[in-house]
Design a protein around this motif. Structure first.
Motif, PDB file in Angstrom:
ATOM      1  N   PRO A 375     -47.767 -31.456 -42.718  1.00 49.94           N
ATOM      2  CA  PRO A 375     -46.352 -31.833 -42.761  1.00 49.94           C
ATOM      3  C   PRO A 375     -45.995 -32.924 -41.757  1.00 49.94           C
ATOM      4  O   PRO A 375     -46.782 -33.254 -40.860  1.00 49.94           O
ATOM      5  CB  PRO A 375     -45.639 -30.523 -42.396  1.00 49.94           C
ATOM      6  N   ALA A 376     -44.807 -33.463 -41.924  1.00 48.64           N
ATOM      7  CA  ALA A 376     -44.253 -34.421 -40.974  1.00 48.64           C
ATOM      8  C   ALA A 376     -44.252 -33.783 -39.590  1.00 48.64           C
ATOM      9  O   ALA A 376     -43.852 -32.629 -39.433  1.00 48.64           O
ATOM     10  CB  ALA A 376     -42.827 -34.774 -41.382  1.00 48.64           C
ATOM     11  N   ASN A 377     -44.704 -34.523 -38.589  1.00 42.54           N
ATOM     12  CA  ASN A 377     -44.733 -33.972 -37.233  1.00 42.54           C
ATOM     13  C   ASN A 377     -43.477 -34.380 -36.458  1.00 42.54           C
ATOM     14  O   ASN A 377     -42.521 -34.885 -37.047  1.00 42.54           O
ATOM     15  CB  ASN A 377     -46.046 -34.335 -36.532  1.00 42.54           C
ATOM     16  N   LEU A 378     -43.511 -34.183 -35.153  1.00 42.80           N
ATOM     17  CA  LEU A 378     -42.296 -34.398 -34.352  1.00 42.80           C
ATOM     18  C   LEU A 378     -41.776 -35.830 -34.465  1.00 42.80           C
ATOM     19  O   LEU A 378     -40.595 -36.090 -34.286  1.00 42.80           O
ATOM     20  CB  LEU A 378     -42.595 -34.068 -32.883  1.00 42.80           C
ATOM     21  N   GLN A 379     -42.666 -36.768 -34.754  1.00 43.12           N
ATOM     22  CA  GLN A 379     -42.261 -38.162 -34.924  1.00 43.12           C
ATOM     23  C   GLN A 379     -42.510 -38.625 -36.367  1.00 43.12           C
ATOM     24  O   GLN A 379     -42.711 -39.817 -36.606  1.00 43.12           O
ATOM     25  CB  GLN A 379     -43.013 -39.053 -33.919  1.00 43.12           C
ATOM     26  N   GLY A 380     -42.456 -37.667 -37.267  1.00 44.66           N
ATOM     27  CA  GLY A 380     -42.743 -38.012 -38.661  1.00 44.66           C
ATOM     28  C   GLY A 380     -44.222 -38.283 -38.755  1.00 44.66           C
ATOM     29  O   GLY A 380     -45.030 -37.354 -38.813  1.00 44.66           O
ATOM     30  N   LEU A 381     -44.580 -39.554 -38.715  1.00 45.94           N
ATOM     31  CA  LEU A 381     -45.986 -39.919 -38.484  1.00 45.94           C
ATOM     32  C   LEU A 381     -46.092 -41.137 -37.582  1.00 45.94           C
ATOM     33  O   LEU A 381     -47.183 -41.679 -37.401  1.00 45.94           O
ATOM     34  CB  LEU A 381     -46.752 -40.097 -39.804  1.00 45.94           C
ATOM     35  N   TRP A 382     -44.979 -41.585 -36.991  1.00 45.97           N
ATOM     36  CA  TRP A 382     -44.977 -42.840 -36.232  1.00 45.97           C
ATOM     37  C   TRP A 382     -45.081 -42.572 -34.735  1.00 45.97           C
ATOM     38  O   TRP A 382     -44.119 -42.096 -34.107  1.00 45.97           O
ATOM     39  CB  TRP A 382     -43.714 -43.629 -36.564  1.00 45.97           C
ATOM     40  N   ASN A 383     -46.233 -42.875 -34.180  1.00 45.82           N
ATOM     41  CA  ASN A 383     -46.482 -42.584 -32.774  1.00 45.82           C
ATOM     42  C   ASN A 383     -47.473 -43.586 -32.205  1.00 45.82           C
ATOM     43  O   ASN A 383     -48.533 -43.816 -32.779  1.00 45.82           O
ATOM     44  CB  ASN A 383     -47.065 -41.158 -32.658  1.00 45.82           C
ATOM     45  N   GLU A 384     -47.145 -44.148 -31.058  1.00 45.92           N
ATOM     46  CA  GLU A 384     -48.019 -45.154 -30.432  1.00 45.92           C
ATOM     47  C   GLU A 384     -48.799 -44.616 -29.241  1.00 45.92           C
ATOM     48  O   GLU A 384     -49.571 -45.348 -28.637  1.00 45.92           O
ATOM     49  CB  GLU A 384     -47.162 -46.327 -29.933  1.00 45.92           C
ATOM     50  N   SER A 385     -48.554 -43.386 -28.847  1.00 44.32           N
ATOM     51  CA  SER A 385     -49.090 -42.930 -27.572  1.00 44.32           C
ATOM     52  C   SER A 385     -50.182 -41.885 -27.758  1.00 44.32           C
ATOM     53  O   SER A 385     -50.069 -40.999 -28.612  1.00 44.32           O
ATOM     54  CB  SER A 385     -47.936 -42.339 -26.751  1.00 44.32           C
ATOM     55  N   ILE A 386     -51.243 -41.945 -26.919  1.00 49.14           N
ATOM     56  CA  ILE A 386     -52.239 -40.867 -27.014  1.00 49.14           C
ATOM     57  C   ILE A 386     -51.746 -39.612 -26.301  1.00 49.14           C
ATOM     58  O   ILE A 386     -52.293 -38.538 -26.490  1.00 49.14           O
ATOM     59  CB  ILE A 386     -53.655 -41.266 -26.514  1.00 49.14           C
ATOM     60  N   LEU A 387     -50.712 -39.753 -25.507  1.00 51.53           N
ATOM     61  CA  LEU A 387     -50.075 -38.585 -24.881  1.00 51.53           C
ATOM     62  C   LEU A 387     -48.609 -38.544 -25.293  1.00 51.53           C
ATOM     63  O   LEU A 387     -47.707 -38.685 -24.460  1.00 51.53           O
ATOM     64  CB  LEU A 387     -50.162 -38.700 -23.361  1.00 51.53           C
ATOM     65  N   PRO A 388     -48.343 -38.347 -26.567  1.00 51.19           N
ATOM     66  CA  PRO A 388     -46.949 -38.420 -27.021  1.00 51.19           C
ATOM     67  C   PRO A 388     -46.125 -37.266 -26.458  1.00 51.19           C
ATOM     68  O   PRO A 388     -46.677 -36.209 -26.132  1.00 51.19           O
ATOM     69  CB  PRO A 388     -47.064 -38.312 -28.534  1.00 51.19           C
ATOM     70  N   PRO A 389     -44.821 -37.449 -26.320  1.00 50.64           N
ATOM     71  CA  PRO A 389     -43.974 -36.360 -25.846  1.00 50.64           C
ATOM     72  C   PRO A 389     -44.194 -35.111 -26.712  1.00 50.64           C
ATOM     73  O   PRO A 389     -44.231 -35.226 -27.937  1.00 50.64           O
ATOM     74  CB  PRO A 389     -42.553 -36.901 -26.022  1.00 50.64           C
ATOM     75  N   TRP A 390     -44.351 -33.968 -26.066  1.00 51.14           N
ATOM     76  CA  TRP A 390     -44.575 -32.683 -26.749  1.00 51.14           C
ATOM     77  C   TRP A 390     -45.719 -32.772 -27.764  1.00 51.14           C
ATOM     78  O   TRP A 390     -45.690 -32.126 -28.816  1.00 51.14           O
ATOM     79  CB  TRP A 390     -43.303 -32.191 -27.434  1.00 51.14           C
TER      80      TRP A 390
END
Ligand code: FUC
Length: 811
Positions: A375-390
Motif C-alpha cells: 500500500p501507499a506508505n507515509l509519503q505515498g511513494l515519494w521519498n528522497e531520504s534513506i532516513l525518512p521521517p518515521w
C-alpha cells in the motif's frame, strides 16, 4: 470553468496544446528549489518528483517496493506475554508508574525503512533564457510539463508500460544539449553506454540494507549492508535522441548534443517478491524483467506511450467529477502557490482550488497505490531520504488507514486493493504476535507500525515510550477496511475470501478483553499517543479501560458480526460477539462535556493533542451518530472544541471528516480551509517562513514534515460533506445527501460518480442547498436481488427500488 472570458484569460496564460480546467491543474512560473515545490508523478509502483529546473534538472526516483530489511521471521521477545499479568495487577492497584515501567518488557523490534531509488539529473549545456517559464501538472491526464524558450519537456509515469517517460523537445529552432547523470545513495554501480548515435543507457545495480532502524533510534549507524542479502534492484535509464550526437563522458554520464528531441525511458524492478520471500534466494528475476520493460517500451512511439498512459489513468480518474462553484478568473490566473497563499492570508473565495485539492488526492492515490500487497506508505511513494521521517513506513494508529479513506467513496476499489491485499498477509506474523506478546491464543493483532515485511510486533525494543510503542489495536482498526470494501461493493465472494482475516482480528479482541467492575475492557491499554495526568500529578501512558481501544474493538466486532451474518457463519459465533458487545465498558461523558478518553475522568497532559482516537466510533467508525447516539455525538463535538484548530496535517484532515459526520457544515469547511493553509518548504529559511500543519506549494500535505495522509484525509472529508451512507442489516441502504454542505458551496454545485454503501454510484446536483437532480446507478454484482435505497437531503426523502446494473433518475 465554462465562461468564455475566463477561457481567453487562460489561453493567454497557458498557450499550451490543451488547457486543463483549473480544478485539474497545478501551475507555477518558476522551477522547484525544494522537494515541497516539486511535482509528483507515479504509476502506482514507480514514481518521480519533477523539479523542472532549467540549468540542472532533477528527477528523484522511487520504487514502492524498495525497503531495507528481510522477511520478519523471528519473534523478538518470545516471553513478553509473561509480563501482562504483572502489568494488569499494577494497573488494578492504580500503580500507573509501575505499569508504564513494565510495559517496556512487552516490546519488540522496530520496523524497516522505505528507501529512495536514485536521482537522474540533466545538466543543460545551453544558456537558455529564463523568461516565460512554466511548470504544470495536469492531473486530469497525469502529465507534468515544463517549458521555457527553446525547450518543452513532458513527464509521465505509465502503468500499462511500467516506465517513466520524459521527452525533451527543442522548440523555437533550438537544440537539446544535455549531460545525464545518475546518483544513488545506496551501494550501487552505474554503467553508462552510448551506441551508434542513437541510444544511450545508464544502468544502475544496487541494493538496500538488510536491516536498519528508524531515524529516531538508530539513525544512519543502524544500517547494515551485505551484497548477498536484502532487496536488490536494477534501474535502466534509456536515452533515445532524435538527431544530434550521443556519447559517454568521463564521470560516468551520457551527453547528448544538437538533438531535436530526446526521449528518456526509465524502468526499475526490485527483487522484492512478497513479504515472506527472501529477496535474494527467492527474489524476482528483476534484471530480466527490467530489460524486458525497457525493450517493450522502446518499440512504442512517444505518442503511443502517452495515449496508452492517459487512457489507463483516466479509467480511474474520470469516474468522479466535482463542481463546487466558480473562481474569479483573476484568481485562477495566479500560480497555484500564490493562490494557496492568498487563500490562506486573504481568505479568498476559491472553489477551484478546493476542487483541485480534492482531485489531487484522487490523483495521488491512483499514482501511488497500484502494487499488489504494497500500500501507499507515509509519503505515498515519494521519498528522497534513506532516513525518512518515521521510516516513511505504515503507522497503524491513523496514518496507514487515513491514506485509504477516499478510496471507496471516490470509486477506486481497485486502488484500495493494495491495502486490502496487505491486510490479508498480516495474520502470518500477527498470530505469533498475539501469542508471544499478549498470550492470546486465538486470532492475530498488529502494533503501532508495520512495513513491507508485514511486521506486527509492538515496537520499542524495550526502550520505546509506551504511549506509542505498546498500542496493539492496529489489527482491529485496519480490518475495518475489509468490511468497508464489502459494504461499497456488496461482493459476497470477496467477503468470504477475507473472512478468516476479519474473524481473526475480532478473535484477538475477544481474547484480549478482561472483566473489571462488571465490564469488559482492555488492560493494559494506551490511547495513541496521548498522555493523561492523574489527580496526584503523574503523567502516564498505560491505563485500563482506555476508550480508544474500546471504540476500535466495538467497531471491529460489529463488522465481524455483520460479516458472519452475511456469510451464514455459526449462530454461536454471532451470539458470542453479541454477548461481548453487551458487556463492553460503555462510553462516558467527562466533566467538560467531552467524550472521555480515559477510564477515570482525568486531565490530558495536553488538551490540544493531535490524536483523537477515542472518537473513532464517529469517524472512521459508524457507531456514534448524530441520529442514533446524540449525546455521544455532542460529547465528540465538545472534545473537538477543546482540542482547538491548530494541529498536524493528518489530524486536520481527520477533523474535516469528524465534523462532517457531526453535520457541522461550517466547522467542517473552516477546517478544510485550515488544511489548505500555506506552509513553506521545510528547507526554506526566509524570515517569512510558515511552519505547522497545512499544505506545501506543491499541494502535498505538511504534518509538517511531508506526510501524504493529510491529502487523503482532506479528499475524504470533502466527500463526507457531500454524501454519507450506511448499509443496514437487512441490506437496504440509507444515504444522506449534502449532510454538511457549507454556505460557501451551497449556491450551486454538482458531483458525479461518488459511491455509497450498499453498492451504488450517485450523480447529483444542487442549488441553494437543495438537490435538483439525482441519478442512482446500482453497481451490485449481477446475482444480487432487488434492493431498497432511501436517500434524503435536508428537506426531502426519496425511496428507490433498484436491481443490479440499473440506472435510475430519481424525481
Ligand atoms: C503518528 C503520529 C505522528 C506522525 C507519525 C507518522 O505517530 O502521532 O504525528 O504522524 O505517526
Amino acid at each position: 470553468m465554462r465562461v468564455m472570458s475566463l477561457l481567453a484569460t487562460l489561453l493567454a496564460v497557458f498557450p499550451t496544446n490543451r488547457i486543463a480546467a483549473q480544478s485539474n491543474l497545478l501551475h507555477y512560473t518558476s522551477p522547484a528549489t525544494y522537494f515541497e515545490e516539486a511535482l509528483p508523478i507515479g504509476n502506482g509502483s514507480q514514481g518521480a518528483m519533477v523539479y523542472g529546473r532549467i540549468d540542472e534538472e532533477r528527477l528523484s526516483l522511487n520504487d514502492i517496493t524498495l525497503w531495507t530489511g528481510e522477511p520478519d521471521r523471528e519473534v523478538y521477545s518470545p516471553d513478553a506475554y509473561k509480563h501482562i499479568a504483572g502489568i494488569r495487577e499494577a494497573l488494578f492497584r492504580e500503580d500507573y508508574r509501575e505499569a508504564d515501567r513494565l510495559q517496556r518488557a512487552v516490546q519488540g523490534h522496530y520496523c524497516q525503512n522505505y528507501q529512495p531509488l536514485g536521482t537522474l539529473t540533466f545538466l543543460n549545456l545551453n544558456d537558455n533564457e529564463k523568461r516565460e517559464y512554466r511548470r504544470e501538472l495536469d492531473i486530469e491526464r497525469a502529465v507534468a510539463t515544463v517549458s521555457y524558450p527553446g525547450c518543452r519537456r513532458e513527464y509521465f509515469a505509465s502503468a500499462p508500460d511500467s516506465v517513466i517517460v520524459v521527452r525533451l523537445l527543442a522548440t523555437d529552432g533550438g537544440k537539446i544539449n544535455e549531460r545525464f547523470r545518475y546518483h544513488c545513495q545506496l551501494p550501487h554501480q552505474t554503467k553508462a553506454s552510448a551506441q551508434r548515435d542513437s541510444v544511450g543507457e545508464l544502468i544502475t545495480d544496487g541494493y538496500a540494507a538488510w536491516t536498519s532502524k528508524p531515524n529516531y533510534v538508530g539513525g544512519a549507524n543502524s544500517f547494515r549492508y551485505d551484497s548477498n542479502r536484502a532487496i536488490h534492484f536494477r534501474t535502466i535509464v534509456r536515452l533515445l535522441p532524435r538527431g544530434g550526437k550521443i556519447r559517454t563522458i568521463e564521470d560516468g554520464g551520457v551527453e547528448v548534443t544538437d538533438a531535436n528531441e530526446v526521449l528518456i525511458l526509465i524502468a526499475n524492478v526490485t527483487s522484492f517478491n512478497g513479504a515472506d520471500k527472501d529477496p535474494v534466494r527467492e527474489g524476482r528475476n528483476y534484471q530480466r524483467l527490467v530489460r524486458n520493460r525497457i525493450e517493450a517500451a522502446t518499440v512504442r512511439s512517444f505518442d503511443n506511450l502517452l495515449s496508452r498512459h492517459v487512457e489507463d489513468y483516466q479509467q480511474f480518474y474520470k469516474r468522479v467529477s466535482l463542481e463546487l462553484g466558480t473562481t474569479d478568473p483573476a484568481i485562477s490566473a495566479k500560480t497555484t502557490e500564490q493562490q494557496l497563499r492568498d487563500y490562506t492570508d486573504k481568505g479568498e473565495k476559491n472553489p477551484d482550488l478546493e476542487e483541485l485539492y480534492y482531485n489531487y488526492g484522487r490523483y495521488l492515490l491512483i499514482s501511488c497505490s497500484r502494487t499488489k500487497n504494497v500500500p501507499a506508505n507515509l509519503q505515498g511513494l515519494w521519498n528522497e531520504s534513506i532516513l525518512p521521517p518515521w521510516s516513511s513506513n505504515y503507522t497503524t494508529n491513523i496514518n496507514a488507514e487515513e491514506n485509504y479513506w477516499p478510496a471507496e467513496i471516490a470509486g477506486l476499489p481497485e486502488i484500495h486493493e493494495a491495502l486490502l491485499g496487505f491486510i490479508r498477509q498480516l495474520p502470518a506474523t500477527g498470530e505469533q504476535t498475539a501469542r508471544a506478546y499478549y498470550g492470546v491464543q486465538q486470532g492475530w493483532c498488529l502494533g503501532h507500525n508495520t512495513d513491507i515485511w508485514g511486521m506486527t510486533c509492538p515496537v520499542g525494543e524495550h526502550g520505546g515510550d509506551p504511549s506509542w510503542a505498546n498500542w496493539n489495536m492496529g489489527g482491529a482498526w485496519i480490518s475495518t477496511h475489509l468490511w468497508e470494501h464489502y459494504t461499497f461493493t456488496m461482493d459476497g465472494d470477496w467477503l468470504r475470501s477475507v473472512w478468516p482475516v476479519l474473524r481473526g482480528a475480532a478473535d484477538f479482541c475477544m481474547g484480549w478483553l478482561v472483566e473489571k467492575d462488571g465490564y469488559l475492557l482492555t488492560a493494559p491499554a494506551t490511547s495513541p499517543e496521548n498522555i493523561y495526568r492523574t489527580p496526584d500529578g503523574y503523567d502516564g501512558r498505560t491505563v485500563y479501560g482506555g476508550y480508544a481501544d474500546l471504540s476500535m474493538i466495538r467497531e471491529c466486532l460489529m463488522d465481524a458480526r455483520r460479516a458472519a451474518l452475511v456469510l451464514g457463519e455459526s449462530a454461536d459465533y454471532v451470539r458470542r460477539i453479541d454477548d461481548t458487545l453487551k458487556r463492553l465498558l460503555p462510553y462516558r461523558i467527562g466533566k467538560r462535556g467531552n467524550l472521555q478518553e480515559w477510564y477515570h475522568d482525568w486531565e490530558d497532559q495536553d488538551w490540544h493533542h493531535r490524536h483523537q482516537s477515542h472518537l473513532f466510533g464517529l469517524f472512521p467508525g459508524h457507531h456514534i451518530t448524530v441520529d442514533a447516539t446524540p449525546e455521544l455525538a455532542a460529547a465528540c463535538k465538545r472534545t473537538l472544541e477543546i482540542k482547538g484548530e491548530r494541529t498536524t496535517g493528518w489530524s486536520t484532515g481527520w477533523r474535516v471528516n469528524l465534523q462532517a459526520r457531526l453535520h457541522e457544515a461550517e466547522t467542517a469547511y473552516k477546517i478544510y480551509r485550515v488544511l489548505l493553509n500555506y506552509i513553506s518548504p521545510d528547507g526554506y529559511q526566509g524570515p517569512d517562513k510558515r511552519r505547522g500543519g497545512g499544505t506545501y506549494p506543491n499541494l502535498l500535505d505538511a504534518h509538517a514534515p511531508f506526510q501524504i495522509d493529510g491529502n487523503f484525509g482532506g479528499t475524504a472529508g470533502v466527500m463526507e460533506m457531500l454524501v454519507q451512507s450506511v448499509l443496514n442489516e437487512n441490506s437496504s441502504a440509507d444515504v444522506r445527501l449534502l449532510p454538511a454542505l457549507p454556505k460557501a458551496w451551497a449556491e450551486s454545485g454538482s458531483v458525479k460518480g461518488l459511491r455509497a454503501r450498499g453498492g451504488y454510484e450517485l450523480d447529483f446536483a444542487w442549488k441553494d442547498g437543495r438537490i435538483t437532480a439525482l441519478t442512482v446507478h446500482d453497481l451490485r454484482p449481477a446475482t444480487a436481488s432487488n434492493a431498497q435505497l432511501t436517500l434524503r437531503d435536508a428537506s426531502r426523502t426519496w425511496r428507490v427500488k433498484t436491481r443490479p446494473g440499473q440506472t435510475k433518475q430519481v424525481k
